[in-house]
Design an enzyme around this catalytic site. Sequence first.
Site, mmCIF file in Angstrom:
data_model
loop_
_atom_site.group_PDB
_atom_site.id
_atom_site.type_symbol
_atom_site.label_atom_id
_atom_site.label_comp_id
_atom_site.label_asym_id
_atom_site.label_seq_id
_atom_site.Cartn_x
_atom_site.Cartn_y
_atom_site.Cartn_z
ATOM 1 N N GLU A 189 17.959 -24.454 -47.985
ATOM 2 C CA GLU A 189 18.949 -25.022 -48.902
ATOM 3 C C GLU A 189 18.990 -24.354 -50.274
ATOM 4 O OE1 GLU A 189 18.842 -29.270 -49.060
ATOM 5 O OE2 GLU A 189 20.402 -29.370 -50.577
ATOM 6 N N LYS A 207 23.389 -44.096 -49.512
ATOM 7 C CA LYS A 207 22.460 -43.174 -48.845
ATOM 8 C C LYS A 207 21.174 -43.076 -49.645
ATOM 9 C CE LYS A 207 21.945 -38.362 -47.414
ATOM 10 N NZ LYS A 207 22.533 -37.051 -47.211
HETATM 11 C C1 LIG Z 1 15.109 -33.808 -47.068
HETATM 12 C C2 LIG Z 1 15.046 -32.828 -46.185
HETATM 13 O O1 LIG Z 1 16.147 -32.235 -45.635
HETATM 14 C C3 LIG Z 1 17.441 -32.477 -46.160
HETATM 15 C C4 LIG Z 1 18.242 -31.259 -45.952
HETATM 16 C C5 LIG Z 1 18.940 -31.052 -44.788
HETATM 17 C C6 LIG Z 1 19.104 -32.095 -43.873
HETATM 18 C C7 LIG Z 1 18.666 -33.335 -44.143
HETATM 19 C C8 LIG Z 1 18.865 -34.452 -43.164
HETATM 20 O O2 LIG Z 1 19.473 -34.222 -42.106
HETATM 21 O O3 LIG Z 1 18.377 -35.551 -43.392
HETATM 22 C C9 LIG Z 1 18.046 -33.679 -45.449
HETATM 23 O O4 LIG Z 1 19.054 -34.249 -46.247
HETATM 24 C C10 LIG Z 1 13.761 -32.270 -45.754
HETATM 25 O O5 LIG Z 1 13.764 -31.282 -45.001
HETATM 26 O O6 LIG Z 1 12.708 -32.770 -46.185
#
Ligand SMILES: C=C(O[C@H]1C=CC=C(C(=O)O)[C@@H]1O)C(=O)O
Length: 451
Positions: A258, A209
């Site tokens: 988060e 990832k």
């Molecule tokens: C990296 C970000 O979100 C992260 C946090 C929640 C969901 C995310 C996603 O679905 O990709 C990302 O991992 C951002 O908002 O810039």
Amino acid sequence: MRAARKSGAPVLLGHTERVSADVDPSAVVFASRGVDDHWFCFEQPDRAGAALAALGTVARLTASGPARFKQVAAAWRALAATAVSDLPDGPPGAGLVAVGGFAFAPDGGKAPHWAGFEAADLVVPEVSFARRGEDVRLTLAALVGPDDTAEDVAARLAARAAGLSLAPLPLLDPAPVGHFRIDSVAPPEHYEAAVARAVERIRAGAFEKIVLAREVTVNAPTAHDAAAVFGVLRSGFESCYVFCAGRGDAAFVAASPELLVRREGARAQTVALAGSTRRSADPAVDDHLGEQLLRSNKDREEQAIVVRRIARALRPHAVWVAAPDEPEVIKVANIQHLATPIRAQLAHPVGAIELASLLHPTPAVGGEPHAMAAPLIPAFEGLDRGWYAGAIGWTDANDDGEFCVALRCALLRDTEARLYAGVGVVRDSDPASELNETEIKLGALLPILAG
Ligand SMILES: C=C(O[C@H]1C=CC=C(C(=O)O)[C@@H]1O)C(=O)O
């Protein structure tokens, strides 16, 4: 004074008192800022109005490089160890604190627009407010030298307190005159191409990832008003960590869903957040979108990678680490995510900053394995993330504290705003859908900043 004279070195002094429940900590900080002041506001409105707002600089602890968390933690511990203050009482964050942030990358924030935001950058403020419910505490802090007299110090603290203004937050101009220009710093096609290349590497087995982000600028006809933006965010994103950190003429503002880590004594709490879908104004459609997210193999895997890594990072330091088997769907104003709350009982004293360092960057913002993905992030993105996706929060003299991940954020300087949004890329990621997801995430701040 006695402590300073005995050691021959300045000693940190803190005085805390209860103030009226009507005091709005962030509003006071915004209204009382001087041009050279550092300031910091950090709230989670839904959690009984939890707030920590701070102003001025007694000491600034900065560092850069891979040991930056450790270095500022040690500097804070040295100051806190000899500090003289009231016994801890009141809401979390009442008393002496260090507040600020850590850039995403060990040497992050080198681009000119990140000037003032160091790779590790904590400030011990002169004034701080902590609030939970109706309980609001004001702490005044100073460094006391061996030659200071009690009268000098009392006069300094009183002067700082007298300079505080109780004005409310300003309102955002709902219809500003003039033209706003919105630009994607790199063309959206570049972003899709980067996602496609990352997917190829993942399918070839290079890593599992990687999170790739975009930068978008908004040039406004008048200067962006960080206080007004903060006010809109805290009323629209009540479940989020709404923060603003000010350095000179720049402000870094966000409404992030988060939590990176909260440490209260031997308890640590965090959340594995990943996987996203949009919201709908129709409740049935909205729930259906959430259900689809829960059933999406791609999103489940993207989120499970984060759960596994967090548990692995905490286990060596914990008596137990607890996480539900299944993620839940959390809904924020403009987006829904998969989330797993994770709790741990610490086996030995690990401070909030060290915990942040153990967890950062989780694969919600970095990659898995991180060592493989890390060098590719700037190469694919072509941007300096600065404090985006870094850790923002505070710690107290007991090393308790709270740090969130800086997402859904913007760097404001005069008429320019830089917004950042990223997505987790896994083997089944589709470049066009991932580009669309960045647009949803940018949608948290764009309408507020672009008139
Ligand atoms: C990296 C970000 O979100 C992260 C946090 C929640 C969901 C995310 C996603 O679905 O990709 C990302 O991992 C951002 O908002 O810039």
